[in-house]
Scaffold this motif. Structure first.
Motif, mmCIF file in Angstrom:
data_model
loop_
_atom_site.group_PDB
_atom_site.id
_atom_site.type_symbol
_atom_site.label_atom_id
_atom_site.label_comp_id
_atom_site.label_asym_id
_atom_site.label_seq_id
_atom_site.Cartn_x
_atom_site.Cartn_y
_atom_site.Cartn_z
ATOM 1 N N GLU A 59 0.846 -1.188 0.000
ATOM 2 C CA GLU A 59 0.000 0.000 0.000
ATOM 3 C C GLU A 59 0.888 1.246 0.000
ATOM 4 O O GLU A 59 1.821 1.339 0.800
ATOM 5 N N PRO A 60 0.631 2.191 -0.871
ATOM 6 C CA PRO A 60 1.466 3.400 -0.932
ATOM 7 C C PRO A 60 1.480 4.141 0.405
ATOM 8 O O PRO A 60 0.452 4.299 1.063
ATOM 9 N N ASP A 61 2.674 4.551 0.834
ATOM 10 C CA ASP A 61 2.817 5.305 2.079
ATOM 11 C C ASP A 61 3.946 6.321 1.889
ATOM 12 O O ASP A 61 5.124 5.955 1.936
ATOM 13 N N PRO A 62 3.624 7.586 1.682
ATOM 14 C CA PRO A 62 4.659 8.603 1.427
ATOM 15 C C PRO A 62 5.629 8.785 2.592
ATOM 16 O O PRO A 62 6.751 9.248 2.401
ATOM 17 N N THR A 63 5.239 8.400 3.795
ATOM 18 C CA THR A 63 6.125 8.545 4.955
ATOM 19 C C THR A 63 7.241 7.519 4.933
ATOM 20 O O THR A 63 8.191 7.617 5.704
ATOM 21 N N MET A 73 2.937 -1.880 4.555
ATOM 22 C CA MET A 73 1.761 -2.712 4.761
ATOM 23 C C MET A 73 1.254 -3.242 3.420
ATOM 24 O O MET A 73 1.299 -2.539 2.401
ATOM 25 N N TYR A 74 0.769 -4.475 3.447
ATOM 26 C CA TYR A 74 0.246 -5.116 2.241
ATOM 27 C C TYR A 74 -1.231 -5.442 2.421
ATOM 28 O O TYR A 74 -1.661 -5.869 3.497
ATOM 29 N N ASP A 75 -1.993 -5.262 1.348
ATOM 30 C CA ASP A 75 -3.405 -5.620 1.383
ATOM 31 C C ASP A 75 -3.586 -7.089 0.992
ATOM 32 O O ASP A 75 -2.604 -7.801 0.749
ATOM 33 N N LEU A 76 -4.831 -7.535 0.911
ATOM 34 C CA LEU A 76 -5.132 -8.894 0.471
ATOM 35 C C LEU A 76 -6.436 -8.880 -0.314
ATOM 36 O O LEU A 76 -7.449 -8.357 0.166
ATOM 37 N N SER A 99 2.259 -6.899 7.528
ATOM 38 C CA SER A 99 3.295 -5.890 7.745
ATOM 39 C C SER A 99 4.646 -6.450 7.320
ATOM 40 O O SER A 99 4.966 -7.614 7.599
ATOM 41 N N SER A 100 5.429 -5.628 6.655
ATOM 42 C CA SER A 100 6.752 -6.052 6.193
ATOM 43 C C SER A 100 7.772 -4.988 6.563
ATOM 44 O O SER A 100 7.733 -3.866 6.054
#
Length: 246
Positions: A59-63, A73-76, A99-100
């Motif tokens: 999931e995109p996270d600019p931070t 974080m990954y979705d499913l 979570s990775s």
């Protein structure tokens, strides 16, 4: 001590429906180019002409712009798909499932064992793998979640049960201690809220390495099998904290 996972892959499907209709190949959902993630597809033997697909992408996270590739974080996204025309019959989607970071999410596989929870309801499983980044303190874990189909939707009934794990501490040469736990899941004859109880059997093997006269020597101790019963509470199977994944 290393776990060997078979996360990625696609099972080819063939056969016929009636005299002329052929099933299509099991197709992995496409990942956007350059986006870290995993995509798998597998035939569902319990239901002729159906396959299961699973896709998980970051999931995109600019931070986290300066974080190592794949961190976040990954979705499913899951689907039961018709092999005749490729159309989805039931779907499920959830954000921020895996979570990775220091412990890296490293793959998915689909489990089509005979999880017959009621007389007319079967579940399928999704396994996710994780690997630690420390060589001196190796860590690996696989978690299992179960899903059932209800009309055109899929619903989780068991979430992130640790089905296999491995950890240890060593000098990166020989001397050290390791522990490996493997679990199996069986259906009990008893039931709770109409769903079969699940029996989890755990076996832990401890290994101690030491420097011998000529080479590195290992001593294994296999522990007793420990059984735990998981019961359905009307919504999900209740998993004790010590059996829960990351």
């Amino acid at each position: 001590m290393t776990l060997k996972y078979r996360w990625l892959g696609c099972v080819a499907m063939s056969g016929a429906l009636g005299a002329t209709q052929a099933y299509g190949a099991c197709a992995q959902p496409p990942l956007p180019e350059g986006v870290p993630g995993y995509s798998v597809c597998k035939d569902w033997p319990a239901y002729d002409g159906q396959s299961i697909t699973a896709l998980s992408q970051i999931e995109p996270d600019p931070t986290l712009s300066d974080a190592p590739d794949g961190t976040g974080m990954y979705d499913l996204k899951l689907a039961v798909v018709s092999n005749i025309d490729g159309k989805p019959l039931a779907r499920y989607a959830q954000a921020s499932v895996y979570s990775s970071d220091a412990v890296r999410f490293d793959g998915l596989s689909i489990d089509t064992a005979r999880y017959k929870l009621t007389s007319d309801l079967r579940a399928f499983g999704v396994r996710a793998g994780f690997t630690g980044s420390s060589r001196a303190n190796p860590f690996e874990q696989a978690v299992l979640s179960l899903y059932v189909r209800e009309g055109n939707t899929l619903r989780p009934v068991l979430e992130q049960l640790v089905i296999e794990s491995s950890n240890g501490e060593w000098d990166t040469n020989c001397t050290g201690e390791f522990s490996h736990t493997k679990r199996t899941l069986d259906l009990a004859k008893t039931s709770s809220h109409g769903f079969a109880d699940l029996i989890v059997r755990s076996v832990t093997t401890d290994t101690q390495n030491s420097v011998g006269k000529e080479d590195c020597q290992s001593k294994e101790v296999i522990g007793n099998t420990v059984s735990t019963t998981l019961r359905y509470d009307g919504r999900q199977y209740v998993v004790p904290k010590e059996l829960q994944g990351l």
